[in-house]
Write an enzyme that holds these catalytic residues in place. Structure first.
Site, PDB file in Angstrom:
ATOM      1  N   SER A  47       0.874  -1.181   0.000  1.00  0.00           N
ATOM      2  CA  SER A  47       0.000   0.000   0.000  1.00  0.00           C
ATOM      3  C   SER A  47       0.908   1.226   0.000  1.00  0.00           C
ATOM      4  O   SER A  47       1.114   1.886   1.005  1.00  0.00           O
ATOM      5  CB  SER A  47      -0.932  -0.011   1.214  1.00  0.00           C
ATOM      6  OG  SER A  47      -0.216   0.085   2.423  1.00  0.00           O
ATOM      7  N   HIS A 161      -3.426  -6.308   2.585  1.00  0.00           N
ATOM      8  CA  HIS A 161      -2.520  -7.290   3.184  1.00  0.00           C
ATOM      9  C   HIS A 161      -3.203  -8.618   3.485  1.00  0.00           C
ATOM     10  O   HIS A 161      -2.579  -9.528   4.029  1.00  0.00           O
ATOM     11  CB  HIS A 161      -1.905  -6.743   4.479  1.00  0.00           C
ATOM     12  CG  HIS A 161      -0.979  -5.579   4.250  1.00  0.00           C
ATOM     13  ND1 HIS A 161      -0.507  -4.793   5.269  1.00  0.00           N
ATOM     14  CD2 HIS A 161      -0.423  -5.091   3.110  1.00  0.00           C
ATOM     15  CE1 HIS A 161       0.282  -3.851   4.767  1.00  0.00           C
ATOM     16  NE2 HIS A 161       0.340  -4.008   3.468  1.00  0.00           N
ATOM     17  N   GLU A 170      -4.596  -2.460   9.268  1.00  0.00           N
ATOM     18  CA  GLU A 170      -3.808  -2.945  10.405  1.00  0.00           C
ATOM     19  C   GLU A 170      -4.468  -2.626  11.739  1.00  0.00           C
ATOM     20  O   GLU A 170      -4.867  -1.477  11.978  1.00  0.00           O
ATOM     21  CB  GLU A 170      -2.405  -2.311  10.387  1.00  0.00           C
ATOM     22  CG  GLU A 170      -1.657  -2.629   9.100  1.00  0.00           C
ATOM     23  CD  GLU A 170      -0.326  -1.885   8.971  1.00  0.00           C
ATOM     24  OE1 GLU A 170       0.195  -1.407   9.994  1.00  0.00           O
ATOM     25  OE2 GLU A 170       0.166  -1.785   7.839  1.00  0.00           O
ATOM     26  N   GLU A 211       1.528  -9.514   7.155  1.00  0.00           N
ATOM     27  CA  GLU A 211       2.394  -9.071   8.250  1.00  0.00           C
ATOM     28  C   GLU A 211       2.281  -9.978   9.471  1.00  0.00           C
ATOM     29  O   GLU A 211       2.695  -9.619  10.571  1.00  0.00           O
ATOM     30  CB  GLU A 211       2.103  -7.606   8.604  1.00  0.00           C
ATOM     31  CG  GLU A 211       2.410  -6.686   7.417  1.00  0.00           C
ATOM     32  CD  GLU A 211       2.359  -5.205   7.741  1.00  0.00           C
ATOM     33  OE1 GLU A 211       1.885  -4.837   8.835  1.00  0.00           O
ATOM     34  OE2 GLU A 211       2.796  -4.421   6.888  1.00  0.00           O
ATOM     35  N   ASP A 249      -3.947   1.269  11.600  1.00  0.00           N
ATOM     36  CA  ASP A 249      -3.550   1.849  10.317  1.00  0.00           C
ATOM     37  C   ASP A 249      -4.591   1.446   9.282  1.00  0.00           C
ATOM     38  O   ASP A 249      -4.468   0.403   8.649  1.00  0.00           O
ATOM     39  CB  ASP A 249      -2.158   1.379   9.879  1.00  0.00           C
ATOM     40  CG  ASP A 249      -1.770   1.970   8.523  1.00  0.00           C
ATOM     41  OD1 ASP A 249      -2.501   2.856   8.031  1.00  0.00           O
ATOM     42  OD2 ASP A 249      -0.743   1.545   7.958  1.00  0.00           O
ATOM     43  N   GLU A 291      -2.996   5.844  12.146  1.00  0.00           N
ATOM     44  CA  GLU A 291      -2.116   6.163  11.016  1.00  0.00           C
ATOM     45  C   GLU A 291      -2.947   6.197   9.727  1.00  0.00           C
ATOM     46  O   GLU A 291      -3.826   5.344   9.541  1.00  0.00           O
ATOM     47  CB  GLU A 291      -1.045   5.067  10.944  1.00  0.00           C
ATOM     48  CG  GLU A 291      -0.131   5.141   9.735  1.00  0.00           C
ATOM     49  CD  GLU A 291       0.775   3.911   9.655  1.00  0.00           C
ATOM     50  OE1 GLU A 291       1.098   3.315  10.701  1.00  0.00           O
ATOM     51  OE2 GLU A 291       1.147   3.534   8.532  1.00  0.00           O
ATOM     52  N   ASP A 318       1.537   8.430   6.886  1.00  0.00           N
ATOM     53  CA  ASP A 318       2.394   7.466   6.176  1.00  0.00           C
ATOM     54  C   ASP A 318       2.371   7.806   4.682  1.00  0.00           C
ATOM     55  O   ASP A 318       3.241   8.517   4.198  1.00  0.00           O
ATOM     56  CB  ASP A 318       1.894   6.046   6.456  1.00  0.00           C
ATOM     57  CG  ASP A 318       2.599   4.985   5.632  1.00  0.00           C
ATOM     58  OD1 ASP A 318       3.628   5.288   5.022  1.00  0.00           O
ATOM     59  OD2 ASP A 318       2.110   3.829   5.583  1.00  0.00           O
ATOM     60  N   LYS A 343       9.858   5.130   7.057  1.00  0.00           N
ATOM     61  CA  LYS A 343      10.218   3.926   6.303  1.00  0.00           C
ATOM     62  C   LYS A 343      11.425   4.261   5.439  1.00  0.00           C
ATOM     63  O   LYS A 343      11.342   5.148   4.582  1.00  0.00           O
ATOM     64  CB  LYS A 343       9.060   3.515   5.390  1.00  0.00           C
ATOM     65  CG  LYS A 343       7.816   2.970   6.095  1.00  0.00           C
ATOM     66  CD  LYS A 343       6.657   2.900   5.097  1.00  0.00           C
ATOM     67  CE  LYS A 343       5.491   2.070   5.614  1.00  0.00           C
ATOM     68  NZ  LYS A 343       4.285   2.246   4.755  1.00  0.00           N
ATOM     69  N   HIS A 371       8.457  -1.219   9.347  1.00  0.00           N
ATOM     70  CA  HIS A 371       8.805  -2.221   8.324  1.00  0.00           C
ATOM     71  C   HIS A 371       7.940  -1.980   7.089  1.00  0.00           C
ATOM     72  O   HIS A 371       7.169  -1.021   7.032  1.00  0.00           O
ATOM     73  CB  HIS A 371       8.536  -3.618   8.883  1.00  0.00           C
ATOM     74  CG  HIS A 371       7.075  -3.867   9.155  1.00  0.00           C
ATOM     75  ND1 HIS A 371       6.502  -5.114   9.188  1.00  0.00           N
ATOM     76  CD2 HIS A 371       6.040  -2.989   9.381  1.00  0.00           C
ATOM     77  CE1 HIS A 371       5.203  -4.997   9.426  1.00  0.00           C
ATOM     78  NE2 HIS A 371       4.904  -3.738   9.548  1.00  0.00           N
ATOM     79  N   LYS A 394       6.743  -0.246  14.441  1.00  0.00           N
ATOM     80  CA  LYS A 394       5.835  -1.333  14.062  1.00  0.00           C
ATOM     81  C   LYS A 394       6.566  -2.240  13.098  1.00  0.00           C
ATOM     82  O   LYS A 394       7.159  -1.783  12.123  1.00  0.00           O
ATOM     83  CB  LYS A 394       4.524  -0.798  13.468  1.00  0.00           C
ATOM     84  CG  LYS A 394       4.613  -0.093  12.137  1.00  0.00           C
ATOM     85  CD  LYS A 394       3.207   0.120  11.543  1.00  0.00           C
ATOM     86  CE  LYS A 394       3.253   0.578  10.103  1.00  0.00           C
ATOM     87  NZ  LYS A 394       1.933   0.714   9.485  1.00  0.00           N
TER      88      LYS A 394
END
Ligand code: PGA
Ligand code: ZN
Length: 426
Positions: A47, A161, A170, A211, A249, A291, A318, A343, A371, A394
Site C-alpha cells: 500500500s 494485506h 492494520e 504481516e 492503520d 495512522e 504514512d 520507512k 517495516h 511497528k
C-alpha cells in the site's frame, strides 16, 4: 554518526533474493578496504504512497510476473559500484549524496530506490562495523538519547494485506504500560496467543495476512476492536494506555474512491463521516494512535481530523508524508497530523531518513519507525529506532521470521544494554 576515519569502499554488489511474499528484492553487499563486509536486505510495500521513492522492477512478464529486480541489481554492481569504489568517504551523508546525484531523478527512479536504499543501508552497517560500534549506537545523532521503542504488533490484518473483507489494513497492540521492552514483547505474544484462541473459539480462521496478523472473515472495524479488547483481557492485561493499548492503520488511501468517498464495510463515507467514525472509535475503544486515517490527497480532511482528535490521539502520516523531510516540514507548518511514519525505503537513503526524523523531532512530531509488508530478515530498522530515539516501532505480528527478526534484535540490544530506557520518546 561520523566515521572516525575516512572509509574506502573496495566492492559493491547485489543479488536478487526473495522477500516474505515470495517476490524478488535486492540484497546489497559492501566491502571496505579494512576487510569489513556488510549486507542489507531491501523491503517492499504493497500500500504505497504515490510520492514514494520508486522501486525499480524489470517488467519482464516472463520472470516473476514482471517483478524481477535484475535491473536494480545490475545498477548496484555497475554504475553505483563505479561511483563508490576507490574514493575516500568522510561519512554516510557524503555517500548518500553521491548516490542521489548519480541517480539524478527526484524519485530515485533511474537507478531504482531499491538499489540505492540497499547500498545506503549496507554502507551504514559497514561504517558502523569499521568503527567497532553497534549500528544503533553509530546511528545515534548528536544530542539524541537512544531508547528501546514501544513495539506495535499488527495482530489483525485487512486491506491489501489480507484476502478478508476488512477494509482497515492494520489493527495493532501497543504495550505502552509495559515496564520494559522484554515485557512488552511478552505482552504482545501473549495477547496474540489469546487472540488466536478467541478466533478459533468463535469459528473464525486463524490464517495469517502478509504481516503475520490474523485475517478473519470480518467486515466491521469495530468487530476487530472488540476482539482485541477481549484478547487483551483474556491474556491478563488491562486494555488501555496503562497496559496494552490499540493502534490502527486503516491505510485509507487504498479505499478512497475517485469521488472522494471512503468505502468502509459497504458504506461510502465523506472525510467528515470518517472523522466522526474515528471519534466514536476512540471514545469506545482504547485506540491511542491512528495512522493514515485519511487519504494521502485529503489534506483538508487531515487538517480537520487533527483539529478534532489531535489533542488526544497520535495521528501518523504514512502515505501522505512518505518519510520526505520537505513534505513533513510542510505538514508541520500546516498543522497536519502530529506524527510521521518512518520507512527507509520510502525516501531511499539512510541520511534522508535521519533528516526526516530530525525534522519531526524539531517540529514536535512523533516518529513511528516501520517495516514494509514485504520484508527480509534484515534488522536495520530495529537499530535505527533505538539509535534515533524514536520510541515506537511497528514491524508486524509477534510471529513469522521476517517480523520477529526485528523484535529479537531489540531483545538482544535490551539484554546487552540494560541501561537503555524503554517507551515513548519524552
Ligand atoms: P506497506 O504497508 O508496506 O504494504 O506499504 C505498510 C503501511 O501501510 O504502513
Ligand atoms: Zn501505513
Amino acid at each position: 554518526m561520523e566515521a572516525s576515519k575516512p572509509a574506502v569502499i573496495t566492492a559493491v554488489s547485489a543479488l536478487e533474493i526473495l522477500d516474505s511474499r515470495g517476490r524478488p528484492t535486492v540484497q546489497a553487499t559492501v566491502a571496505l578496504a579494512d576487510g569489513t563486509i556488510a549486507v542489507a536486505g531491501v523491503p517492499s510495500g504493497a500500500s504505497t504512497g504515490s510520492r514514494e521513492a520508486v522501486e525499480r522492477r524489470d517488467g519482464d512478464a516472463a520472470r516473476y510476473r514482471g517483478l524481477g529486480v535484475l535491473g536494480a541489481v545490475a545498477a548496484v554492481g555497475g554504475e553505483i559500484a563505479s561511483c563508490l569504489i576507490s574514493r575516500q568517504w568522510r561519512d554516510l551523508a557524503e555517500i548518500d549524496a553521491a548516490l542521489i546525484a548519480l541517480d539524478g531523478t527526484p524519485d530515485k527512479s533511474r537507478l531504482g530506490a531499491n538499489a540505492i536504499v540497499g547500498v545506503s543501508m549496507a554502507c551504514a552497517r559497514a561504517l558502523a562495523l569499521a568503527d567497532g560500534r553497534q549500528l544503533w549506537d553509530w546511528l545515534t545523532p548528536a544530542g539524541v538519547s537512544p531508547r528501546l521503542p514501544v513495539p506495535h504488533f499488527n495482530v489483525i490484518n485487512g486491506g491489501v494485506h489480507a484476502a478478508n473483507p476488512l477494509d482497515f489494513q492494520e489493527f495493532m497492540i501497543a504495550p505502552l504500560g509495559a515496564p520494559s521492552f522484554p515485557e512488552a514483547v511478552r505482552a504482545g505474544a501473549e495477547v496474540y496467543a489469546s487472540l488466536r484462541a478467541l478466533l478459533a473459539a468463535k469459528g473464525y480462521s486463524t490464517g495469517l495476512g502478509d504481516e503475520g496478523g490474523f485475517a478473519p472473515q470480518i467486515t466491521e472495524p469495530e468487530e476487530a476492536l472488540d476482539l482485541l479488547v477481549t484478547a487483551i483481557g483474556d491474556a491478563g492485561y488491562v486494555a488501555g494506555r496503562d497496559g496494552v493499548a490499540i493502534a490502527l492503520d486503516p491505510a485509507s488511501s487504498e479505499f478512497r474512491g475517485q469521488d472522494g468517498r471512503y468505502r468502509v464495510a459497504g458504506q461510502a463515507l465523506s472525510s467528515n463521516d470518517m472523522i466522526e467514525r474515528y471519534a466514536q472509535i476512540t471514545d469506545r475503544f482504547p485506540v491511542w494512535l491512528i495512522e493514515d486515517g485519511l487519504a494521502e490527497d485529503d489534506w483538508d480532511g487531515w487538517t480537520t481530523l487533527t483539529e478534532r482528535l489531535g489533542e488526544r490521539v497520535t495521528l501518523v502520516g504514512d502515505d501522505i508524508f512518505v518519510t520526505n523531510p520537505a513534505i513533513i516540514a510542510d505538514a508541520i507548518a500546516r498543522g497536519v497530523g502530529n506524527a510521521a511514519l518512518i520507512k527507509v525505503n520510502q525516501i531511499g537513503t539512510v541520511t534522508e531518513t535521519l533528516a526526516a526524523i530530525a525534522t519531526c523531532r524539531d517540529g514536535g512530531y512523533a516518529q513511528f519507525v516501520s517495516h514494509r509488508s514485504g520484508e527480509t530478515t534484515d534488522t536495520f530498522i530495529a537499530d535505527l529506532t533505538v539509535g534515533a530515539g524514536c520510541g515506537m516501532l511497528k514491524t508486524g505480528a509477534p510471529a513469522r521470521g521476517e517480523r520477529v527478526a526485528k523484535y529479537n534484535r531489540l531483545l538482544e540490544i535490551a539484554a546487552s544494554h540494560p541501561d537503555l530506557p524503554y517507551g515513548l520518546a519524552p
